[in-house]
Design an enzyme around this catalytic site. Sequence first.
Site, PDB file in Angstrom:
ATOM      1  N   ASP A   1      71.987 -21.496  72.987  1.00  0.00           N
ATOM      2  CA  ASP A   1      70.960 -21.453  74.028  1.00  0.00           C
ATOM      3  C   ASP A   1      70.097 -20.210  73.806  1.00  0.00           C
ATOM      4  OD1 ASP A   1      69.751 -22.260  76.475  1.00  0.00           O
ATOM      5  OD2 ASP A   1      71.092 -20.976  77.616  1.00  0.00           O
TER       6      ASP A   1
ATOM      7  N   ASP B   1      80.500 -27.763  80.336  1.00  0.00           N
ATOM      8  CA  ASP B   1      80.776 -27.817  81.769  1.00  0.00           C
ATOM      9  C   ASP B   1      79.632 -27.322  82.631  1.00  0.00           C
ATOM     10  OD1 ASP B   1      81.024 -25.022  80.960  1.00  0.00           O
ATOM     11  OD2 ASP B   1      81.832 -24.684  82.971  1.00  0.00           O
TER      12      ASP B   1
HETATM   13  P1  IMP Z   1      73.806 -18.305  74.861  1.00  0.00           P
HETATM   14  O1  IMP Z   1      74.519 -17.010  74.677  1.00  0.00           O
HETATM   15  O2  IMP Z   1      72.684 -18.215  75.857  1.00  0.00           O
HETATM   16  O3  IMP Z   1      73.359 -18.961  73.565  1.00  0.00           O
HETATM   17  O4  IMP Z   1      74.797 -19.250  75.625  1.00  0.00           O
HETATM   18  C1  IMP Z   1      75.695 -20.014  75.017  1.00  0.00           C
HETATM   19  C2  IMP Z   1      76.700 -20.545  76.022  1.00  0.00           C
HETATM   20  O5  IMP Z   1      76.146 -20.820  77.318  1.00  0.00           O
HETATM   21  C3  IMP Z   1      77.200 -21.865  75.506  1.00  0.00           C
HETATM   22  O6  IMP Z   1      78.277 -21.689  74.630  1.00  0.00           O
HETATM   23  C4  IMP Z   1      77.563 -22.586  76.773  1.00  0.00           C
HETATM   24  O7  IMP Z   1      78.870 -22.262  77.143  1.00  0.00           O
HETATM   25  C5  IMP Z   1      76.605 -22.056  77.817  1.00  0.00           C
HETATM   26  N1  IMP Z   1      75.460 -22.974  78.000  1.00  0.00           N
HETATM   27  C6  IMP Z   1      74.189 -22.777  77.631  1.00  0.00           C
HETATM   28  N2  IMP Z   1      73.404 -23.827  77.944  1.00  0.00           N
HETATM   29  C7  IMP Z   1      74.225 -24.733  78.526  1.00  0.00           C
HETATM   30  C8  IMP Z   1      74.027 -26.057  79.074  1.00  0.00           C
HETATM   31  O8  IMP Z   1      72.934 -26.646  79.075  1.00  0.00           O
HETATM   32  N3  IMP Z   1      75.134 -26.656  79.577  1.00  0.00           N
HETATM   33  C9  IMP Z   1      76.363 -26.085  79.592  1.00  0.00           C
HETATM   34  N4  IMP Z   1      76.601 -24.854  79.093  1.00  0.00           N
HETATM   35  C10 IMP Z   1      75.540 -24.184  78.569  1.00  0.00           C
END
Ligand code: IMP
Length: 178
Positions: A101, A157
């Site tokens: 994300d 989740d």
């Molecule tokens: P990042 O550090 O922002 O890349 O976040 C990654 C983590 O956020 C992922 O491993 C997910 O656990 C959670 N996450 C991000 N987007 C979503 C979503 O749309 N649905 C569920 N979990 C999400």
Amino acid sequence: MHKGIERVLITADEIEEKVAEVGKKISEDYEGKKPIFVGVLKGCFIFMADLMRHVSIPCTMDFMSVSSYSGTSSTGAVKINKDLNQDIEGRHLILVEDILDSGVTLNYLKTYLQVRKPASISIVTLMDKPARRKAPVYADYACFDVPDAFVVGYGLDYNERYRNLPYIGILSPEVYSK
Ligand code: IMP
Ligand code: MG
């Protein structure tokens, strides 16, 4: 369809087909390298289980558990709840994530593991949300690019629910407003 799901974004059949293709590709790319697949819990659990059954080369598996401090996307602080318990120096690591994300989690994790001098670190993710990227981290293998919507199912989740859905669905807005 399950309660709380607005629509199916990726069907179980589409996931199955793509995961098999990515598993095959990784097997070709890592021939002779005995990689360690490192799953990032908990979101990876279904994806990794399916992916591994399409990896045909010798490999091992391990898991890490991380959590983001609240407001993580701005601070970039990530807490390691479970670390690897093996030496990774000189080894080829493949991090397995559910969704990339902002990239903050994997960017932190890559830097954290790099210190232990693995031969390489690559990333395989079930989904990539490129529009949301804040940290300079890219997936080497991404099964699906998804739009900027909150998705659940197949391991992902919302407040620990919906991980058991066999497809990827978009959560209904009324679920978060409750
Ligand atoms: P990042 O550090 O922002 O890349 O976040 C990654 C983590 O956020 C992922 O491993 C997910 O656990 C959670 N996450 C991000 N987007 C979503 C979503 O749309 N649905 C569920 N979990 C999400
Ligand atoms: Mg996750």
